[in-house]
Design a protein around this motif. Structure first.
Motif, PDB file in Angstrom:
ATOM      1  N   SER A   1       0.777  -1.401   0.098  1.00 50.45           N
ATOM      2  CA  SER A   1      -0.020   0.062  -0.079  1.00 50.45           C
ATOM      3  C   SER A   1       0.907   1.291   0.024  1.00 50.45           C
ATOM      4  O   SER A   1       0.261   2.568  -0.021  1.00 50.45           O
ATOM      5  CB  SER A   1      -0.736  -0.044   1.236  1.00 50.45           C
ATOM      6  OG  SER A   1      -0.140   0.347   2.333  1.00 50.45           O
ATOM      7  N   ILE A   2       2.254   1.192   0.065  1.00 52.22           N
ATOM      8  CA  ILE A   2       3.008   2.416   0.022  1.00 52.22           C
ATOM      9  C   ILE A   2       3.206   3.113  -1.119  1.00 52.22           C
ATOM     10  O   ILE A   2       3.399   1.971  -2.168  1.00 52.22           O
ATOM     11  CB  ILE A   2       4.312   1.852   0.833  1.00 52.22           C
ATOM     12  CG1 ILE A   2       4.315   1.484   2.053  1.00 52.22           C
ATOM     13  CG2 ILE A   2       5.463   3.316   0.671  1.00 52.22           C
ATOM     14  CD1 ILE A   2       5.665   0.909   2.826  1.00 52.22           C
ATOM     15  N   ASP A   3       2.940   4.272  -1.409  1.00 56.01           N
ATOM     16  CA  ASP A   3       3.270   4.740  -2.781  1.00 56.01           C
ATOM     17  C   ASP A   3       3.865   6.151  -2.618  1.00 56.01           C
ATOM     18  O   ASP A   3       4.308   6.348  -1.335  1.00 56.01           O
ATOM     19  CB  ASP A   3       1.801   5.055  -3.484  1.00 56.01           C
ATOM     20  CG  ASP A   3       0.761   5.639  -2.444  1.00 56.01           C
ATOM     21  OD1 ASP A   3       1.225   6.474  -1.632  1.00 56.01           O
ATOM     22  OD2 ASP A   3      -0.497   5.517  -2.898  1.00 56.01           O
ATOM     23  N   ASP A   4       3.996   6.979  -3.705  1.00 52.23           N
ATOM     24  CA  ASP A   4       4.803   8.321  -3.599  1.00 52.23           C
ATOM     25  C   ASP A   4       3.846   9.221  -2.954  1.00 52.23           C
ATOM     26  O   ASP A   4       4.655  10.161  -2.214  1.00 52.23           O
ATOM     27  CB  ASP A   4       4.612   9.041  -5.010  1.00 52.23           C
ATOM     28  CG  ASP A   4       5.855   8.018  -5.964  1.00 52.23           C
ATOM     29  OD1 ASP A   4       6.632   7.264  -5.283  1.00 52.23           O
ATOM     30  OD2 ASP A   4       5.723   8.096  -7.209  1.00 52.23           O
ATOM     31  N   VAL A   5       2.591   8.916  -2.511  1.00 55.43           N
ATOM     32  CA  VAL A   5       1.818   9.839  -1.689  1.00 55.43           C
ATOM     33  C   VAL A   5       2.418   9.667  -0.105  1.00 55.43           C
ATOM     34  O   VAL A   5       2.596  10.411   0.840  1.00 55.43           O
ATOM     35  CB  VAL A   5       0.240   9.835  -1.903  1.00 55.43           C
ATOM     36  CG1 VAL A   5      -0.312  10.451  -0.565  1.00 55.43           C
ATOM     37  CG2 VAL A   5       0.095  10.085  -3.272  1.00 55.43           C
TER      38      VAL A   5
END
Length: 162
Positions: free
Chosen positions: A122-126
């Motif tokens: 679930s980790i992303d650039d945001v």
């Protein structure tokens, strides 16, 4: 554990002969496994231990129920790809998405013990802030972990799903 019950429920729906087109609410069910649309019968090919997450979305206007299933393998590849693009050191430490069994993941100070694939994927650039690496001695001294040789410490904005 909940994924086992959800998948068991989906298998039961298949076994009862319910059509793919409708359920009790008159919704057309559309199944996706690892982002690929599949027939309901494809669910029988998966053991519950292979499933990492199941989510459902009902679209009232179209009377469609979308069921998204992601396997552990799919989510492992997703977080490995993301983290390897963010850090060359991570890519050296984990050269393949299936080679991280000796790594302990820690997010925002929380040690991830079991069923962590969904959390990492679930980790992303945001949400991503940074990543650092710790050795066996630091893992033992700071986190009381002695069965892993390296630690991957990730900081994110806010919390990530468990």
């Amino acid at each position: 554990m909940i994924r086992y019950f959800l998948l068991l429920g989906l298998f039961s729906v298949c076994a009862c002969g319910q059509t793919e087109k409708t359920n009790n609410d008159n919704y057309k069910k559309v199944f996706f496994i690892d982002s690929v649309e599949v027939e309901k019968s494809a669910l029988k090919k998966y053991d519950p231990s292979e499933i990492s997450s199941i989510s459902e979305l009902k679209i009232e206007k179209d009377r469609v129920e979308l069921i998204y299933i992601e396997t552990i393998k799919f989510q492992k590849y997703r977080y490995w790809k993301y983290l390897s693009e963010k850090s060359e050191e991570y890519l050296k430490l984990v050269p393949n998405y299936n080679e991280d069994s000796y790594v302990q993941y820690i997010i925002n100070g929380k040690v991830l013990k079991r069923d962590f694939e969904s959390t990492l994927s679930s980790i992303d650039d945001v949400t991503f802030l940074d990543i650092k690496f710790i050795d066996r001695e630091t893992l033992k001294n700071d986190y009381n972990i002695s069965d892993k040789s390296n630690g991957v410490v990730i900081r994110t904005i806010g919390s990530v799903p468990n």
